[in-house]
Scaffold this motif. Structure first.
Motif, PDB file in Angstrom:
ATOM      1  N   ILE A  30     -40.107  45.616 -39.430  1.00  0.00           N
ATOM      2  CA  ILE A  30     -39.702  45.447 -38.140  1.00  0.00           C
ATOM      3  C   ILE A  30     -40.114  46.540 -37.328  1.00  0.00           C
ATOM      4  O   ILE A  30     -40.014  47.824 -37.427  1.00  0.00           O
ATOM      5  N   LEU A  31     -40.284  46.029 -35.812  1.00  0.00           N
ATOM      6  CA  LEU A  31     -40.656  47.265 -34.824  1.00  0.00           C
ATOM      7  C   LEU A  31     -39.406  47.945 -34.393  1.00  0.00           C
ATOM      8  O   LEU A  31     -38.513  47.107 -34.056  1.00  0.00           O
ATOM      9  N   VAL A  32     -39.489  49.003 -34.092  1.00  0.00           N
ATOM     10  CA  VAL A  32     -38.608  49.940 -33.264  1.00  0.00           C
ATOM     11  C   VAL A  32     -39.298  50.615 -32.211  1.00  0.00           C
ATOM     12  O   VAL A  32     -40.100  51.505 -32.442  1.00  0.00           O
ATOM     13  N   ILE A  33     -39.020  50.416 -30.982  1.00  0.00           N
ATOM     14  CA  ILE A  33     -39.812  51.167 -29.858  1.00  0.00           C
ATOM     15  C   ILE A  33     -38.951  52.461 -29.261  1.00  0.00           C
ATOM     16  O   ILE A  33     -37.857  52.494 -29.218  1.00  0.00           O
ATOM     17  N   HIS A  34     -39.740  53.400 -29.533  1.00  0.00           N
ATOM     18  CA  HIS A  34     -39.169  54.698 -29.019  1.00  0.00           C
ATOM     19  C   HIS A  34     -39.528  55.071 -27.494  1.00  0.00           C
ATOM     20  O   HIS A  34     -38.723  55.894 -26.961  1.00  0.00           O
ATOM     21  N   ARG A  35     -40.624  54.715 -27.396  1.00  0.00           N
ATOM     22  CA  ARG A  35     -41.158  55.119 -25.656  1.00  0.00           C
ATOM     23  C   ARG A  35     -42.242  54.202 -25.321  1.00  0.00           C
ATOM     24  O   ARG A  35     -42.777  53.828 -26.170  1.00  0.00           O
ATOM     25  N   LYS A  49     -37.528  49.357 -21.041  1.00  0.00           N
ATOM     26  CA  LYS A  49     -36.649  48.393 -21.084  1.00  0.00           C
ATOM     27  C   LYS A  49     -37.564  46.931 -21.564  1.00  0.00           C
ATOM     28  O   LYS A  49     -37.229  46.180 -22.308  1.00  0.00           O
ATOM     29  N   VAL A  50     -38.650  46.724 -20.722  1.00  0.00           N
ATOM     30  CA  VAL A  50     -39.502  45.666 -20.676  1.00  0.00           C
ATOM     31  C   VAL A  50     -39.984  45.519 -22.427  1.00  0.00           C
ATOM     32  O   VAL A  50     -39.988  44.577 -22.922  1.00  0.00           O
ATOM     33  N   VAL A  51     -40.554  46.489 -22.862  1.00  0.00           N
ATOM     34  CA  VAL A  51     -41.083  46.305 -24.041  1.00  0.00           C
ATOM     35  C   VAL A  51     -40.124  46.461 -25.222  1.00  0.00           C
ATOM     36  O   VAL A  51     -40.224  45.789 -26.120  1.00  0.00           O
ATOM     37  N   ALA A  52     -39.073  47.158 -25.160  1.00  0.00           N
ATOM     38  CA  ALA A  52     -38.038  47.141 -25.981  1.00  0.00           C
ATOM     39  C   ALA A  52     -37.518  45.905 -26.350  1.00  0.00           C
ATOM     40  O   ALA A  52     -37.120  45.151 -27.253  1.00  0.00           O
ATOM     41  N   GLU A  53     -37.040  45.042 -25.228  1.00  0.00           N
ATOM     42  CA  GLU A  53     -36.606  43.813 -25.153  1.00  0.00           C
ATOM     43  C   GLU A  53     -37.489  42.617 -25.683  1.00  0.00           C
ATOM     44  O   GLU A  53     -37.258  41.701 -26.171  1.00  0.00           O
ATOM     45  N   SER A  54     -38.727  42.948 -25.542  1.00  0.00           N
ATOM     46  CA  SER A  54     -39.764  42.183 -25.918  1.00  0.00           C
ATOM     47  C   SER A  54     -40.138  42.024 -27.301  1.00  0.00           C
ATOM     48  O   SER A  54     -40.624  41.266 -28.190  1.00  0.00           O
ATOM     49  N   CYS A  55     -39.914  43.379 -27.830  1.00  0.00           N
ATOM     50  CA  CYS A  55     -40.678  43.731 -29.261  1.00  0.00           C
ATOM     51  C   CYS A  55     -39.368  44.072 -30.303  1.00  0.00           C
ATOM     52  O   CYS A  55     -39.803  44.011 -31.355  1.00  0.00           O
ATOM     53  N   ASN A  56     -38.450  45.054 -29.996  1.00  0.00           N
ATOM     54  CA  ASN A  56     -37.862  45.478 -30.863  1.00  0.00           C
ATOM     55  C   ASN A  56     -37.065  44.404 -31.917  1.00  0.00           C
ATOM     56  O   ASN A  56     -36.745  43.280 -31.494  1.00  0.00           O
ATOM     57  N   GLY A  57     -37.058  44.806 -33.121  1.00  0.00           N
ATOM     58  CA  GLY A  57     -36.679  43.760 -34.293  1.00  0.00           C
ATOM     59  C   GLY A  57     -37.708  42.631 -34.893  1.00  0.00           C
ATOM     60  O   GLY A  57     -37.224  41.844 -35.441  1.00  0.00           O
ATOM     61  N   LYS A  58     -38.732  42.621 -34.214  1.00  0.00           N
ATOM     62  CA  LYS A  58     -39.907  41.732 -34.564  1.00  0.00           C
ATOM     63  C   LYS A  58     -40.591  42.379 -35.385  1.00  0.00           C
ATOM     64  O   LYS A  58     -41.175  43.432 -35.186  1.00  0.00           O
ATOM     65  N   SER A 116     -44.003  41.647 -35.363  1.00  0.00           N
ATOM     66  CA  SER A 116     -45.241  41.992 -34.575  1.00  0.00           C
ATOM     67  C   SER A 116     -44.958  41.464 -33.056  1.00  0.00           C
ATOM     68  O   SER A 116     -44.014  40.659 -32.759  1.00  0.00           O
ATOM     69  N   CYS A 117     -45.734  41.996 -31.948  1.00  0.00           N
ATOM     70  CA  CYS A 117     -45.360  41.646 -30.690  1.00  0.00           C
ATOM     71  C   CYS A 117     -46.770  41.845 -29.853  1.00  0.00           C
ATOM     72  O   CYS A 117     -47.509  42.641 -30.216  1.00  0.00           O
ATOM     73  N   THR A 118     -47.103  41.005 -28.881  1.00  0.00           N
ATOM     74  CA  THR A 118     -47.831  41.116 -28.015  1.00  0.00           C
ATOM     75  C   THR A 118     -47.419  41.099 -26.567  1.00  0.00           C
ATOM     76  O   THR A 118     -46.660  40.351 -26.181  1.00  0.00           O
ATOM     77  N   ILE A 119     -47.840  42.049 -25.653  1.00  0.00           N
ATOM     78  CA  ILE A 119     -47.307  42.268 -24.261  1.00  0.00           C
ATOM     79  C   ILE A 119     -48.493  42.756 -23.592  1.00  0.00           C
ATOM     80  O   ILE A 119     -49.054  43.426 -23.818  1.00  0.00           O
ATOM     81  N   SER A 120     -48.600  41.922 -22.290  1.00  0.00           N
ATOM     82  CA  SER A 120     -49.324  42.144 -21.380  1.00  0.00           C
ATOM     83  C   SER A 120     -49.302  43.523 -20.426  1.00  0.00           C
ATOM     84  O   SER A 120     -48.181  43.842 -19.983  1.00  0.00           O
ATOM     85  N   ALA A 121     -50.413  44.334 -20.360  1.00  0.00           N
ATOM     86  CA  ALA A 121     -50.420  45.834 -19.585  1.00  0.00           C
ATOM     87  C   ALA A 121     -50.753  45.171 -18.071  1.00  0.00           C
ATOM     88  O   ALA A 121     -51.796  45.564 -17.801  1.00  0.00           O
ATOM     89  N   THR A 122     -49.798  44.565 -17.485  1.00  0.00           N
ATOM     90  CA  THR A 122     -50.160  44.154 -16.157  1.00  0.00           C
ATOM     91  C   THR A 122     -48.990  44.566 -15.201  1.00  0.00           C
ATOM     92  O   THR A 122     -47.694  44.698 -15.759  1.00  0.00           O
ATOM     93  N   SER A 123     -49.183  44.513 -13.886  1.00  0.00           N
ATOM     94  CA  SER A 123     -48.191  44.690 -12.894  1.00  0.00           C
ATOM     95  C   SER A 123     -47.260  43.744 -12.944  1.00  0.00           C
ATOM     96  O   SER A 123     -46.166  43.628 -12.176  1.00  0.00           O
ATOM     97  N   SER A 124     -47.678  42.423 -13.131  1.00  0.00           N
ATOM     98  CA  SER A 124     -46.966  41.301 -13.078  1.00  0.00           C
ATOM     99  C   SER A 124     -45.767  41.232 -14.200  1.00  0.00           C
ATOM    100  O   SER A 124     -44.568  40.720 -13.906  1.00  0.00           O
ATOM    101  N   VAL A 125     -46.084  42.083 -15.112  1.00  0.00           N
ATOM    102  CA  VAL A 125     -44.930  42.426 -16.146  1.00  0.00           C
ATOM    103  C   VAL A 125     -44.072  43.452 -16.016  1.00  0.00           C
ATOM    104  O   VAL A 125     -42.835  43.447 -16.056  1.00  0.00           O
ATOM    105  N   PHE A 126     -44.639  44.639 -15.490  1.00  0.00           N
ATOM    106  CA  PHE A 126     -44.076  45.856 -15.336  1.00  0.00           C
ATOM    107  C   PHE A 126     -43.557  46.282 -14.057  1.00  0.00           C
ATOM    108  O   PHE A 126     -42.776  47.216 -13.821  1.00  0.00           O
ATOM    109  N   GLY A 127     -44.095  45.463 -12.988  1.00  0.00           N
ATOM    110  CA  GLY A 127     -44.027  45.823 -11.767  1.00  0.00           C
ATOM    111  C   GLY A 127     -45.151  46.788 -11.330  1.00  0.00           C
ATOM    112  O   GLY A 127     -45.979  47.436 -12.256  1.00  0.00           O
ATOM    113  N   ASN A 128     -45.691  47.149 -10.074  1.00  0.00           N
ATOM    114  CA  ASN A 128     -46.427  47.878  -9.664  1.00  0.00           C
ATOM    115  C   ASN A 128     -46.054  49.349  -9.141  1.00  0.00           C
ATOM    116  O   ASN A 128     -45.671  49.384  -7.918  1.00  0.00           O
TER     117      ASN A 128
END
Length: 213
Positions: free
Chosen positions: A131-136, A168-177, A179-191
């Motif tokens: 499983i994925l563990v996000i550090h940074r 916070k965004v990446v950890a909540e989306s990916c931790n414990g899975k 595999s994980c796919t997440i968009s590198a966009t301002s709509s996801v992370f804010g600008n």
């Protein structure tokens, strides 16, 4: 044990006067690779000395195994500062217990690093049973070279740009899975910096499910 443990947490034991090579390209770190992904070693601990009578004891006289409270105080610093270790140990660490046959223990993880340019998708994946563990995680810009292809100078000027929501965004989306796919966009992370072309950096490790804290 159903999972390869080397890249989760390895204690590597090396007998005195042996030469070892530990790098982010060692076989132990070659888990599944994805485009744009690299690996780095993260050293958690190192110790050169002896703490029991059995480790690296083959062919050794009993007198060389008696001292079991032996440790070089420079172990952590020496290992942490070397990207590739070539160890002839007494000459590198000093001799913390003369007459005792020693060994080097290194505890490390192989940490994956990904960089995904704005508008693309970060794809994080571990091996079977892991499983994925996000550090940074950081969405923004910190230099003028990363993800700079075909971008104008004005889009690369702000190098003090970081979204506080990244980890916070990446950890909540990916931790414990697995595999994980997440968009590198301002709509996801804010600008965090208008008018700047950004990218997403993620550092993570793959752990066996039963090792999750």
């Amino acid at each position: 044990v159903l999972c390869h443990l080397f890249c989760v947490r390895e204690i590597k034991e090396i007998a005195e006067n042996e030469t070892i090579y530990v790098s982010s390209f060692s076989p132990q770190c070659n888990m599944r690779r994805i485009s744009g992904e690299g690996q780095v070693l993260v050293i958690h601990g190192a110790d050169y000395g002896r703490h029991d009578k059995t480790t690296c004891s083959d062919g050794r006289a009993a007198s060389q195994l008696q001292v079991v409270q032996c440790s070089s105080p420079t172990s952590n610093d020496v290992v942490a500062k070397r990207y590739r270790l070539t160890i002839f140990v007494n000459s590198v660490f000093g001799d913390p217990c003369v007459g005792t046959y020693k060994y080097l223990e290194v505890v490390y993880t192989c940490q994956f690093q990904t960089v995904t340019c704005e508008g693309s998708q970060a794809k994080l994946q571990c091996g079977k049973g892991q499983i994925l563990v996000i550090h940074r995680a950081d969405y923004g810009r910190h230099d003028q070279t990363t993800c700079s292809n075909l971008q104008s100078d004005c889009m690369l000027r702000d190098v003090l740009c970081s979204s506080p929501e990244s980890i916070k965004v990446v950890a909540e989306s990916c931790n414990g899975k697995n595999s994980c796919t997440i968009s590198a966009t301002s709509s996801v992370f804010g600008n965090p910096c208008f008018g700047t072309y950004k990218y997403l950096e993620v550092d993570y490790t793959c752990q066996c499910k039963y090792l999750k804290q």
